[in-house]
Design a protein around this motif. Structure first.
Motif, PDB file in Angstrom:
ATOM      1  N   ASN A   1      38.867  42.337  49.517  1.00  0.00           N
ATOM      2  CA  ASN A   1      38.885  41.477  48.292  1.00  0.00           C
ATOM      3  C   ASN A   1      39.051  42.397  47.568  1.00  0.00           C
ATOM      4  O   ASN A   1      39.083  42.870  46.922  1.00  0.00           O
ATOM      5  CB  ASN A   1      37.915  40.785  47.840  1.00  0.00           C
ATOM      6  CG  ASN A   1      38.650  39.069  49.610  1.00  0.00           C
ATOM      7  OD1 ASN A   1      38.972  39.232  50.198  1.00  0.00           O
ATOM      8  ND2 ASN A   1      36.927  38.934  49.162  1.00  0.00           N
TER       9      ASN A   1
ATOM     10  N   GLY B   1      31.282  36.870  40.884  1.00  0.00           N
ATOM     11  CA  GLY B   1      31.667  35.965  40.818  1.00  0.00           C
ATOM     12  C   GLY B   1      33.059  35.406  39.656  1.00  0.00           C
ATOM     13  O   GLY B   1      33.781  34.461  39.232  1.00  0.00           O
TER      14      GLY B   1
ATOM     15  N   TYR C   1      37.850  37.652  43.748  1.00  0.00           N
ATOM     16  CA  TYR C   1      39.550  37.398  44.791  1.00  0.00           C
ATOM     17  C   TYR C   1      38.836  35.474  44.770  1.00  0.00           C
ATOM     18  O   TYR C   1      39.687  34.669  44.466  1.00  0.00           O
ATOM     19  CB  TYR C   1      39.634  37.707  46.021  1.00  0.00           C
ATOM     20  CG  TYR C   1      39.965  36.983  47.048  1.00  0.00           C
ATOM     21  CD1 TYR C   1      41.640  37.064  47.387  1.00  0.00           C
ATOM     22  CD2 TYR C   1      39.678  36.370  47.762  1.00  0.00           C
ATOM     23  CE1 TYR C   1      42.646  36.643  47.920  1.00  0.00           C
ATOM     24  CE2 TYR C   1      40.563  35.273  48.450  1.00  0.00           C
ATOM     25  CZ  TYR C   1      42.043  35.760  48.807  1.00  0.00           C
ATOM     26  OH  TYR C   1      42.940  34.723  49.395  1.00  0.00           O
ATOM     27  N   ASP C   2      37.856  35.547  45.132  1.00  0.00           N
ATOM     28  CA  ASP C   2      36.740  33.916  44.969  1.00  0.00           C
ATOM     29  C   ASP C   2      36.423  34.089  43.784  1.00  0.00           C
ATOM     30  O   ASP C   2      35.697  34.667  43.621  1.00  0.00           O
ATOM     31  CB  ASP C   2      35.702  34.111  46.266  1.00  0.00           C
ATOM     32  CG  ASP C   2      37.022  34.183  47.373  1.00  0.00           C
ATOM     33  OD1 ASP C   2      37.761  33.598  47.537  1.00  0.00           O
ATOM     34  OD2 ASP C   2      35.537  35.016  48.178  1.00  0.00           O
ATOM     35  N   LEU C   3      36.994  33.064  43.023  1.00  0.00           N
ATOM     36  CA  LEU C   3      36.028  32.507  42.147  1.00  0.00           C
ATOM     37  C   LEU C   3      34.470  31.838  42.170  1.00  0.00           C
ATOM     38  O   LEU C   3      35.115  30.830  43.387  1.00  0.00           O
ATOM     39  CB  LEU C   3      37.383  32.117  40.799  1.00  0.00           C
ATOM     40  CG  LEU C   3      38.301  32.948  40.334  1.00  0.00           C
ATOM     41  CD1 LEU C   3      39.228  31.830  39.630  1.00  0.00           C
ATOM     42  CD2 LEU C   3      38.027  33.486  39.113  1.00  0.00           C
ATOM     43  N   ALA C   4      33.130  32.366  41.408  1.00  0.00           N
ATOM     44  CA  ALA C   4      32.651  30.736  41.314  1.00  0.00           C
ATOM     45  C   ALA C   4      32.941  29.615  41.260  1.00  0.00           C
ATOM     46  O   ALA C   4      31.701  28.676  41.939  1.00  0.00           O
ATOM     47  CB  ALA C   4      31.059  31.750  41.198  1.00  0.00           C
TER      48      ALA C   4
ATOM     49  N   THR D   1      39.534  27.267  40.715  1.00  0.00           N
ATOM     50  CA  THR D   1      40.148  28.520  42.322  1.00  0.00           C
ATOM     51  C   THR D   1      41.017  28.893  40.342  1.00  0.00           C
ATOM     52  O   THR D   1      41.478  28.467  39.719  1.00  0.00           O
ATOM     53  CB  THR D   1      40.974  27.753  42.753  1.00  0.00           C
ATOM     54  OG1 THR D   1      42.400  26.381  42.012  1.00  0.00           O
ATOM     55  CG2 THR D   1      40.554  26.735  43.565  1.00  0.00           C
ATOM     56  N   TRP D   2      42.096  29.689  41.620  1.00  0.00           N
ATOM     57  CA  TRP D   2      42.919  31.101  40.582  1.00  0.00           C
ATOM     58  C   TRP D   2      43.837  29.785  40.018  1.00  0.00           C
ATOM     59  O   TRP D   2      43.985  29.603  38.818  1.00  0.00           O
ATOM     60  CB  TRP D   2      43.666  31.607  41.720  1.00  0.00           C
ATOM     61  CG  TRP D   2      42.904  32.877  41.747  1.00  0.00           C
ATOM     62  CD1 TRP D   2      41.778  33.342  41.998  1.00  0.00           C
ATOM     63  CD2 TRP D   2      42.663  33.981  40.571  1.00  0.00           C
ATOM     64  NE1 TRP D   2      41.191  34.731  41.910  1.00  0.00           N
ATOM     65  CE2 TRP D   2      41.682  35.223  40.576  1.00  0.00           C
ATOM     66  CE3 TRP D   2      43.391  33.890  39.138  1.00  0.00           C
ATOM     67  CZ2 TRP D   2      41.758  36.452  39.521  1.00  0.00           C
ATOM     68  CZ3 TRP D   2      43.557  35.366  38.712  1.00  0.00           C
ATOM     69  CH2 TRP D   2      42.311  36.318  39.025  1.00  0.00           C
TER      70      TRP D   2
ATOM     71  N   PRO E   1      44.875  36.303  44.862  1.00  0.00           N
ATOM     72  CA  PRO E   1      45.773  35.747  45.858  1.00  0.00           C
ATOM     73  C   PRO E   1      47.162  35.560  45.635  1.00  0.00           C
ATOM     74  O   PRO E   1      47.673  35.501  46.568  1.00  0.00           O
ATOM     75  CB  PRO E   1      45.067  34.011  45.617  1.00  0.00           C
ATOM     76  CG  PRO E   1      43.603  34.896  45.091  1.00  0.00           C
ATOM     77  CD  PRO E   1      43.556  36.166  43.801  1.00  0.00           C
TER      78      PRO E   1
ATOM     79  N   GLY F   1      43.869  39.882  50.631  1.00  0.00           N
ATOM     80  CA  GLY F   1      43.072  40.167  50.136  1.00  0.00           C
ATOM     81  C   GLY F   1      43.273  40.596  48.920  1.00  0.00           C
ATOM     82  O   GLY F   1      42.869  40.221  47.769  1.00  0.00           O
TER      83      GLY F   1
END
Ligand code: FAD
Length: 295
Positions: A82, A134, A171-174, A177-178, A213, A223
């Motif tokens: 990621n 995140g 990549y993964d936001l706490a 979303t993107w 993403p 990733g």
């Protein structure tokens, strides 16, 4: 420029380059040897040698799971993939002016080189920690270029391009979303530069914000990792991409890996490709057939 010259060299040597030809799978013969590829269109291409510069995770998915050795697959799965990069490409109506430098109407040395915002180690650590938790860093670690100061033909007269390579954003936001936060994160990146170039954001006529993403979806990078997998000590030298498989061969004879996920790693250096080509030549010579198909 460099890649187009490399492409010319391939064509001059009789090679054919096909773009937009997604490989759906690597064809294996009954001895588990790569014998070509099957494209997403269904077309099959026979080949004695298959070299993949897709990242290791993508390459692994091109053959059935049971064909690989479990240890190899496990290492590939564990390769941290990621990425933390946000790319912001801008069209500017004029040249930004940096605090205390120049008059803003003529390009100076501050515009022509790489513009780096990384004032201290603490700053970088804070930015990195944010992403590990995140959150997008705010402010960001930025590297930026105004290409038109050296290549004015890239934009209409008086206008400029600015591309920013910013870190760190997960990549993964706490939270969110993107898709929900892409613009906000783009604002953080440009806001960081604005501190040093007041008025910069007013010059932005258009922009493209690409988070991890987006890099994944656009460029086929698992990733969104720009190096096909982190450049970390556990994943270097004889462990890249998998322990003992650093010489570009894979557990599937005839299938080689030649991209950034292999030794010595990412960056526009060409070294994985050069090393892989040497491995291929070595194997063809050992098999007594250095120029297959040209007897
Ligand atoms: C935004 C960004 C900025 C960067 N900045 C720098 C920099 O400043 N300096 C630097 O040295 N490096 C930089 N890099 C890294 C550098 O671009 C890479 O290390 C280099 O391009 C890797 O080359 P490669 O051939 O290994 O893989 P790539 O260039 O990633 O090529 C792999 C190709 O495989 C394709 N692919 C994937 N799956 C399939 C499939 N199933 N079928 C067909 N094709 C497939 C992908 O679409 C991609 O075109 C940057 C990368 C990015 C994304």
């Amino acid at each position: 420029m460099i890649t187009s010259q490399m492409a010319d060299a391939v064509r001059a040597a009789g090679g054919e380059i096909r773009l937009g030809a997604e490989v759906a799978s690597v064809r294996l013969d009954d001895r588990r040897r790569a014998s070509g590829v099957v494209l997403a269109s269904g077309e099959e291409i026979e080949a004695t040698i298959v070299c993949s510069n897709a990242d290791p995770k993508r390459t692994a998915r091109l053959a059935p799971e049971e064909a690989w050795s479990p240890e190899f697959l496990q290492d590939i799965e564990l390769l941290p993939s990621n990425g933390p990069v946000v790319k912001v490409n801008c069209a500017l109506s004029g040249l930004p002016r940096f605090r205390g430098l120049g008059n803003g109407s003529e390009a100076g040395p501050e515009h022509r080189g790489m513009i780096v915002v990384a004032p201290s180690i603490d700053y970088l650590e804070d930015a990195c920690r944010a992403a590990a938790e995140g959150r997008p860093a705010d402010p960001m670690f930025c590297e930026a270029w105004i290409q038109t100061t050296t290549e004015p033909e890239l934009a209409p007269e008086g206008k400029h391009t600015l591309s920013v390579f910013a870190q760190y954003a997960p990549y993964d936001l706490a939270e969110g979303t993107w898709d929900e936060r892409r613009d906000e994160i783009g604002d953080i990146v440009l806001g960081t530069l604005e501190r040093y170039a007041p008025g910069l954001t007013d010059l932005v006529e258009d922009r493209l914000v690409l988070g991890p993403p987006d890099l994944e979806a656009r460029f086929g990078l698992t990733g969104g990792n720009i190096f096909h997998g982190e450049i970390l000590p556990d994943w270097l030298f004889d462990k890249r991409p998998s322990a003992g498989w650093h010489r570009h061969r894979t557990p599937l004879p005839g299938l080689y890996m030649c991209g950034s996920g292999t030794h010595p790693g990412g960056g526009v250096c060409g070294a994985p490709g050069r090393n892989a080509s040497r491995a291929v030549i070595e194997d063809l010579v050992a098999a007594g057939d250095p120029f297959p198909g040209q007897a």
